[in-house]
Design an enzyme around this catalytic site. Structure first.
Site, mmCIF file in Angstrom:
data_model
loop_
_atom_site.group_PDB
_atom_site.id
_atom_site.type_symbol
_atom_site.label_atom_id
_atom_site.label_comp_id
_atom_site.label_asym_id
_atom_site.label_seq_id
_atom_site.Cartn_x
_atom_site.Cartn_y
_atom_site.Cartn_z
ATOM 1 N N ASN A 169 0.989 -1.175 -0.117
ATOM 2 C CA ASN A 169 0.079 0.058 0.077
ATOM 3 C C ASN A 169 0.848 1.328 0.081
ATOM 4 O OD1 ASN A 169 0.554 -0.399 2.722
ATOM 5 N ND2 ASN A 169 -1.223 0.108 3.447
ATOM 6 N N GLU A 267 4.425 -3.858 12.421
ATOM 7 C CA GLU A 267 3.553 -2.736 12.217
ATOM 8 C C GLU A 267 2.203 -3.678 11.452
ATOM 9 O OE1 GLU A 267 3.886 0.420 12.876
ATOM 10 O OE2 GLU A 267 5.986 0.539 13.573
ATOM 11 N N CYS A 301 -3.211 1.606 6.659
ATOM 12 C CA CYS A 301 -3.520 0.903 7.823
ATOM 13 C C CYS A 301 -3.924 1.924 8.779
ATOM 14 C CB CYS A 301 -2.097 0.452 8.284
ATOM 15 S SG CYS A 301 -0.788 1.736 8.272
ATOM 16 N N GLU A 473 8.421 3.185 14.412
ATOM 17 C CA GLU A 473 9.270 3.512 13.292
ATOM 18 C C GLU A 473 9.239 5.115 13.165
ATOM 19 O OE1 GLU A 473 7.477 1.218 10.048
ATOM 20 O OE2 GLU A 473 9.256 -0.204 10.214
#
Ligand code: NAP
Length: 493
Positions: A169, A267, A301, A473
């Site tokens: 994505n 993640e 997400c 991150e």
């Protein structure tokens, strides 16, 4: 499928530098054909045309990528941090110099609107820039000793060989978000991008090579995910796996990494709520919902998967939001006017339609949009009066379907928001500082957007709680994910 102006995918997506498109793997600083010339077709989600081939590497080639990262590690770890930073800075410059080409490549393989692809390149490059500077800021500590004659030191040191597995994505940014801190820390890496969008990752490797990254420091391979994942997780050489993708695969990787006790950054999936309170500014609430829901055609997400509006603002919000949703332009990502591109594949469309059917069967009304008219174009769709237990509140929709649910008091809104095993992002719109402070703290998520749907940047820690993952991150915290702390106890002083 409609073709915009009738041009082929490669004409529409023409790059100024064709050599950015590779069909070979990048191992030990060399571009290598897959054994037996095995390959994966990469298609344009808008036209369905095959636009390129990615190598499907063998087991031996996967092992060679791991060995190459192992061989490169001692030299890279010893390199002066300012030299590592300088290479990252050159890589950043090259990525930004090629922003347009890289954006076209992203649109070609992912389908997202070109304006969003350009933003992804800038966002992804931001991690390289940030960690180029951060490389020189990995400070140790001296701890006052509780006993005489000792010096207690703490020094950060790179973890070693790391693996990155990334989704389709955000094909460029999800890789730079891992590679930049790893390389800044002195780690070496084997990266496996998603099979549907490998071209952006290989283009990044072309530019990293041009920036002067030594052979073996970054290796990029594609192929059978189970085989590559199995070798990366079982290898004792690989000391860390950084994965972005579904919770299901994240859990598998965690299990497979257990015997060799690897560090993990996961993640994973989100199911973000957006809470709009009665005292919200209407325009801000609509803008927040629009960005948080429809960016990347809803395939994010951190997309607002569930929109809860308090009863006092519910009707006004729906009216204003419907006007904006119905004005979103659906079509070819290469058309500058497009707001919503095709979904990544037919399974993605089927999932959104399943959520739409389920919500309507549960009593929701369609205010705008509806089903796809075939192909992978899914119209931006708005539903009102969605039941609080509809499928779209329980699973990530990953598409341009916004379902709005009314709530009465703050307590009910927060209960709805937290009624999920996921906890990546959440959003709230209110003008009341006390509501913002209370709800912002009570909501179970790693990140909270307050009166905004755009929260991600390289300088902040991105990550989730609950089943949305482990680790962070971005920011200096993202660098720590690639460092071990070594404690040195110096006696006899
Ligand atoms: P996915 O199916 O989990 O795939 C992600 C990556 O894992 C791909 O490279 C895939 O390779 C690989 N993979 C699949 N099976 C594997 C296995 N057995 N071993 C090792 N690797 C394996 O997820 P997706 O559908 O691409 O991405 C969507 C999901 O990612 C959503 O849930 C979304 O929320 C999440 N996501 C999370 C974040 C975040 O920061 N939290 C960001 C973006 C996306 P192949 O492509 O070759 O199958």
């Amino acid at each position: 499928m409609p073709h915009g102006d009738g041009a082929s995918s490669l004409q529409r997506g023409k790059l100024s530098r064709n050599d950015l498109i590779r069909d070979k793997a990048y191992i030990d600083g060399k571009w290598i054909e897959a054994d037996g010339s095995a390959s994966i077709d990469v298609d344009d989600p808008f036209t369905g045309e095959i636009i390129g081939k990615a190598p499907s590497v063998s087991e031996d080639q996967t092992k060679a990528a791991i060995s190459s990262a192992e061989k490169a590690f001692p030299g890279w770890a010893k390199e002066l941090t300012r030299h590592r930073g300088a290479i990252l800075r050159r890589w950043f410059d090259l990525v930004m110099d090629h922003q347009e080409d890289l954006a076209r490549l992203i649109t070609l393989e992912n389908g997202k609107p070109l304006k969003e692809a350009r933003a992804e390149v800038a966002y992804g490059a931001g991690f390289i820039e940030f960690y180029a500077d951060e490389a020189g800021r990995m400070f140790g500590e001296t701890i006052p000793s509780p006993v005489e004659g000792r010096r207690l030191l703490v020094e950060p040191e790179p973890i070693g060989v790391c693996a990155a597995i990334t989704p389709w994505n955000f094909p460029l940014a999800m890789l730079t978000r891992k590679a930049a801190p790893a390389l800044a820390a002195g780690c070496t890496m084997v990266a496996k991008p998603a099979s549907q969008t490998p071209l952006s990752a290989y283009a990044l490797a072309v530019l990293a090579e041009e920036a002067g990254l030594p052979a073996g420091v970054l290796n990029v391979i594609t192929g059978k995910a189970g085989m590559i994942g199995g070798l990366l997780t079982s290898s004792p050489v690989v000391r860390k796996i950084s994965f972005t993708g579904s919770t299901e695969i994240g859990a598998k990787l965690m299990e497979a990494s257990a015997p060799s006790i690897k560090r993990l950054s996961l993640e994973l999936g989100g199911n973000a709520p957006l809470l709009i309170f009665d005292d919200a500014d209407l325009e801000t609430a609509v803008e927040t919902a629009l960005v948080a829901k429809f960016r990347n055609s809803g395939q994010s997400c951190i997309a607002a998967n569930r929109i809860y509006a308090q009863k006092g603002i519910y009707e006004a919000f729906l009216k204003a939001f419907a006007k904006r949703v119905s004005a979103l332009a659906l079509g070819d990502g290469f058309n500058e006017a497009t707001d919503i591109g095709p979904l990544i594949d037919k399974a993605g469309v089927a999932k959104v339609e399943e959520h739409l059917d389920d919500a309507v069967a549960g009593g929701a009304t369609i205010l705008s949009g509806g089903k796809s008219s075939g192909g992978q174009l899914m119209p931006p769709t708005l539903l009102r009066d969605v039941a609080p237990d509809a499928l779209l509140t329980r699973e990530e929709t990953f598409g341009p379907l916004a379902g709005v649910i009314p709530f009465a008091a703050e307590e009910e809104g927060v209960r709805f928001a937290n009624d999920t095993p996921f906890g990546l992002a959440a959003y709230l719109c209110s003008e009341n500082p006390a509501t913002i402070a209370r709800v912002g703290r009570t909501i179970e998520s790693g990140m909270v957007g307050i009166n905004t749907g755009l929260i991600s940047t390289a300088v902040v820690p991105f990550g989730g709680v609950k089943m949305s993952g482990l680790g962070r991150e971005g920011s200096s915290h993202g660098l720590m994910e690639y460092l071990n702390l070594k404690y040195l106890c110096h006696a006899g002083l």
